[in-house]
Design an enzyme around this catalytic site. Structure first.
Site, PDB file in Angstrom:
ATOM      1  N   ASN A  99      -5.711  -9.284  -7.779  1.00 32.00           N
ATOM      2  CA  ASN A  99      -5.875  -9.978  -6.503  1.00 32.00           C
ATOM      3  C   ASN A  99      -7.204 -10.718  -6.377  1.00 32.00           C
ATOM      4  O   ASN A  99      -7.321 -11.671  -5.616  1.00 32.00           O
ATOM      5  CB  ASN A  99      -5.719  -8.998  -5.335  1.00 32.00           C
ATOM      6  CG  ASN A  99      -6.486  -7.727  -5.527  1.00 32.00           C
ATOM      7  OD1 ASN A  99      -6.304  -7.031  -6.523  1.00 32.00           O
ATOM      8  ND2 ASN A  99      -7.361  -7.408  -4.610  1.00 32.00           N
ATOM      9  N   HIS A 120       4.063 -10.122   2.861  1.00 35.31           N
ATOM     10  CA  HIS A 120       3.143 -11.090   3.472  1.00 35.31           C
ATOM     11  C   HIS A 120       2.349 -11.915   2.468  1.00 35.31           C
ATOM     12  O   HIS A 120       1.607 -12.815   2.845  1.00 35.31           O
ATOM     13  CB  HIS A 120       2.211 -10.407   4.489  1.00 35.31           C
ATOM     14  CG  HIS A 120       1.111  -9.567   3.920  1.00 35.31           C
ATOM     15  ND1 HIS A 120      -0.182 -10.015   3.862  1.00 35.31           N
ATOM     16  CD2 HIS A 120       1.106  -8.321   3.419  1.00 35.31           C
ATOM     17  CE1 HIS A 120      -0.943  -9.052   3.349  1.00 35.31           C
ATOM     18  NE2 HIS A 120      -0.178  -8.013   3.067  1.00 35.31           N
ATOM     19  N   THR A 167      13.127   4.514  10.977  1.00 33.92           N
ATOM     20  CA  THR A 167      14.040   3.406  11.250  1.00 33.92           C
ATOM     21  C   THR A 167      13.513   2.140  10.583  1.00 33.92           C
ATOM     22  O   THR A 167      12.340   1.815  10.691  1.00 33.92           O
ATOM     23  CB  THR A 167      14.179   3.193  12.776  1.00 33.92           C
ATOM     24  OG1 THR A 167      14.615   4.425  13.346  1.00 33.92           O
ATOM     25  CG2 THR A 167      15.166   2.087  13.107  1.00 33.92           C
ATOM     26  N   GLN A 192       0.665  -9.688  -6.320  1.00 34.49           N
ATOM     27  CA  GLN A 192       0.115 -11.043  -6.462  1.00 34.49           C
ATOM     28  C   GLN A 192       0.927 -11.891  -7.446  1.00 34.49           C
ATOM     29  O   GLN A 192       0.721 -13.100  -7.537  1.00 34.49           O
ATOM     30  CB  GLN A 192      -1.351 -10.984  -6.924  1.00 34.49           C
ATOM     31  CG  GLN A 192      -2.287 -10.320  -5.930  1.00 34.49           C
ATOM     32  CD  GLN A 192      -2.566 -11.166  -4.691  1.00 34.49           C
ATOM     33  OE1 GLN A 192      -2.348 -12.377  -4.681  1.00 34.49           O
ATOM     34  NE2 GLN A 192      -3.040 -10.533  -3.631  1.00 34.49           N
ATOM     35  N   THR A 226       0.861  -1.194   0.000  1.00 36.56           N
ATOM     36  CA  THR A 226       0.000   0.000   0.000  1.00 36.56           C
ATOM     37  C   THR A 226       0.892   1.237   0.000  1.00 36.56           C
ATOM     38  O   THR A 226       0.698   2.166  -0.796  1.00 36.56           O
ATOM     39  CB  THR A 226      -0.923  -0.002   1.240  1.00 36.56           C
ATOM     40  OG1 THR A 226      -1.752  -1.167   1.177  1.00 36.56           O
ATOM     41  CG2 THR A 226      -1.777   1.247   1.309  1.00 36.56           C
ATOM     42  N   SER A 249       5.086  -6.971  -1.895  1.00 38.64           N
ATOM     43  CA  SER A 249       4.747  -7.050  -0.474  1.00 38.64           C
ATOM     44  C   SER A 249       5.196  -8.390   0.090  1.00 38.64           C
ATOM     45  O   SER A 249       5.049  -9.434  -0.556  1.00 38.64           O
ATOM     46  CB  SER A 249       3.230  -6.905  -0.329  1.00 38.64           C
ATOM     47  OG  SER A 249       2.854  -7.065   1.011  1.00 38.64           O
ATOM     48  N   CYS A 309      -8.931  -6.678   1.973  1.00 40.15           N
ATOM     49  CA  CYS A 309      -8.895  -5.295   2.429  1.00 40.15           C
ATOM     50  C   CYS A 309     -10.271  -4.656   2.381  1.00 40.15           C
ATOM     51  O   CYS A 309     -10.543  -3.699   3.081  1.00 40.15           O
ATOM     52  CB  CYS A 309      -7.937  -4.482   1.573  1.00 40.15           C
ATOM     53  SG  CYS A 309      -6.559  -5.423   0.988  1.00 40.15           S
TER      54      CYS A 309
HETATM   55  N1  PLP Z   1      -1.838  -4.637  -4.187  1.00 43.48           N
HETATM   56  C1  PLP Z   1      -2.421  -5.838  -4.318  1.00 43.48           C
HETATM   57  C2  PLP Z   1      -2.665  -6.378  -5.686  1.00 43.48           C
HETATM   58  C3  PLP Z   1      -2.794  -6.568  -3.192  1.00 43.48           C
HETATM   59  O1  PLP Z   1      -3.376  -7.762  -3.336  1.00 43.48           O
HETATM   60  C4  PLP Z   1      -2.553  -6.009  -1.909  1.00 43.48           C
HETATM   61  C5  PLP Z   1      -3.006  -6.703  -0.700  1.00 43.48           C
HETATM   62  O2  PLP Z   1      -4.106  -7.241  -0.645  1.00 43.48           O
HETATM   63  C6  PLP Z   1      -1.923  -4.758  -1.826  1.00 43.48           C
HETATM   64  C7  PLP Z   1      -1.589  -4.104  -2.981  1.00 43.48           C
HETATM   65  C8  PLP Z   1      -1.626  -4.135  -0.506  1.00 43.48           C
HETATM   66  O3  PLP Z   1      -0.494  -4.766   0.072  1.00 43.48           O
HETATM   67  P1  PLP Z   1      -0.112  -4.561   1.595  1.00 43.48           P
HETATM   68  O4  PLP Z   1      -1.040  -5.417   2.384  1.00 43.48           O
HETATM   69  O5  PLP Z   1       1.324  -5.022   1.677  1.00 43.48           O
HETATM   70  O6  PLP Z   1      -0.229  -3.115   1.907  1.00 43.48           O
END
Ligand code: PLP
Length: 419
Positions: free
Chosen positions: A171, A229, A265, A207, A87, A227, A352
């Site tokens: 996603n 996670h 940091t 993704q 994000t 990302s 989200c």
């Molecule tokens: N972009 C896509 C395509 C995602 O699937 C996600 C998370 O669902 C994000 C951005 C946001 O990533 P983060 O959770 O690392 O902020």
């Protein structure tokens, strides 16, 4: 420790009684990632910006992770900016590039950016924010397969376009966009451009990382977000690849870390874990093949066993772990709740936005009506998914849907099946 053993341990962590089919929302931290991170909490706890040995030790951890990520993306280590996740990376890419360009404009020159209409909300909302700074946002539509046609995009670019952002893989429906081909178009525009405006190309590759080649040189992108996670690394850490010649403005100001582009940091343990997770991605081609086969088996059986459902988005140009179906005559949320009773975790839309009951903008973008979006259901498989788990879902889901359809006042609109 063998790979089989590692995955055995990981499976136990997920909890044997539950079935997790929401790997696009997030993934568990892999054991080898956790092991690599562990010393950086209490033992190697130094601030990587300190000059003493404690600081240097932490800095080495960050540097090594940066190298691993740069290696995977085939870029320079100086082209990686660590952030708190995708994000933030997406915000930095879009706001940073646009604001840097706005600073250079003369005589009320108008500029625009182009984004696809199936982007993640963090791109859509950032673009919306930029409209308040005088930037026009042009939305590039996808076709009914969820794919962006090159001609469509090319026709939308004009002399005032300063940024194009198209996600690598979606996603919700897992569709894959032709990033390298889009880059060629951008390059052509850049070469022919008569004014002095830059035109940058950004992709949200969040993704894609697990399954697709993210070599930035081959993709030809200027900016790319990832990302941790989503790739079996920890939450709260991500990165923006920024090609050396691209000028962006920081969005977080302070101590000047990350070459002044992202103060604060560094999340040392998170970054170390992220580096390891990225390194492990390249060892997963066999696992990915298995996931693809399992997904196909799952999908074929779903389509065979459950009447009046259809797949959303292209099957061919799609991530190997994604299934997104519309179940006519039922609300996706109702199915989720019933699946949850059996310990099965799936999703409607993206994690989200699951708090919102608005129909998914992605499903609507396929030209489908709200009723199709409300009945959508996403299963995303992962490294630990087993055939036994899939069989269990295939056993439970048809009767859940049958039961809900009997109770539902919503009529099945068969015309949608032909779309
Ligand atoms: N972009 C896509 C395509 C995602 O699937 C996600 C998370 O669902 C994000 C951005 C946001 O990533 P983060 O959770 O690392 O902020």
């Amino acid at each position: 420790m063998s790979v089989k053993h590692v995955w055995g341990v990981l499976r136990l962590k997920i909890n044997m009684n539950k079935i997790y089919l929401d790997f696009a929302a997030t993934t568990p931290v892999e054991n080898r990632v956790l092991k690599e991170m562990n010393p950086y909490f209490a033992e190697k706890f130094g601030n990587p910006n300190s000059l003493h040995s404690f600081g240097r030790e932490a800095r080495m951890g960050v540097d090594l992770a940066r190298e691993k990520i740069a290696n995977h993306l085939n870029c320079l280590t100086t082209e990686i900016v660590f952030t708190s996740g995708a994000t933030e990376a997406n915000n930095l890419a879009l706001k940073g590039a646009v604001q840097a360009t706005l600073r250079t404009l003369k005589n009320d020159q108008k500029v625009n950016i182009i984004i696809s209409n199936i982007e993640h909300h963090c791109i859509l909302d950032t673009a919306e924010f930029l409209t308040k700074q005088g930037v026009e946002v042009i939305y590039a539509p996808v076709d009914k397969e969820g794919l962006l046609k090159l001609e469509t995009l090319e026709a939308l670019i004009n002399e005032n376009t300063i940024l194009v952002s198209v996600m690598y893989a979606n996603n919700e429906i897992g569709t894959i966009q032709p990033i390298a081909e889009i880059s060629k178009i951008i390059k052509k525009v850049r070469e022919k451009r008569k004014n002095s405006l830059p035109i940058y190309f950004h992709t949200d590759a969040v993704q894609a990382v697990n399954y697709l080649d993210c070599d930035t040189e081959k993709l030809g992108v200027d900016l790319l977000s990832i990302s941790s996670h989503k790739i079996y690394g920890p939450k709260g850490v991500g990165a923006l690849y920024k090609k050396s010649n691209v000028v962006i403005l920081p969005q977080i100001h302070g101590g000047g870390q990350e070459k002044g582009l992202r103060s604060g940091t560094e999340n040392v343990a998170g970054i170390v874990g992220f580096g390891k997770a990225v390194e492990l991605v390249s060892q997963e081609s066999e696992a990915n093949k298995r996931i693809a086969e399992l997904r196909d088996y799952f999908l074929n059986n779903l389509l065979e066993k459950i009447p009046n459902i259809f797949l959303n988005g292209s099957l061919k140009e799609r991530l190997p772990n994604n299934i997104n179906i519309t179940v006519l005559g039922v609300e996706g949320e109702a199915i989720l709740l019933h699946l949850d009773e059996f310990g099965i975790a799936a999703s409607t839309g993206s994690a989200c936005t699951s708090a919102s009951l608005d129909p998914s903008h992605v499903i609507l973008s396929l030209g489908l009506p709200a009723e199709a979006a409300h009945g959508s259901l996403r299963f995303s498989l992962g490294r630990t998914t087993t055939k036994k788990e899939i069989e269990f879902v295939l056993e439970k889901l048809p009767s859940i849907i049958e039961k809900l359809r009997k109770l539902s006042p919503v009529k099945i609109n068969k015309r949608l099946l032909k779309k």
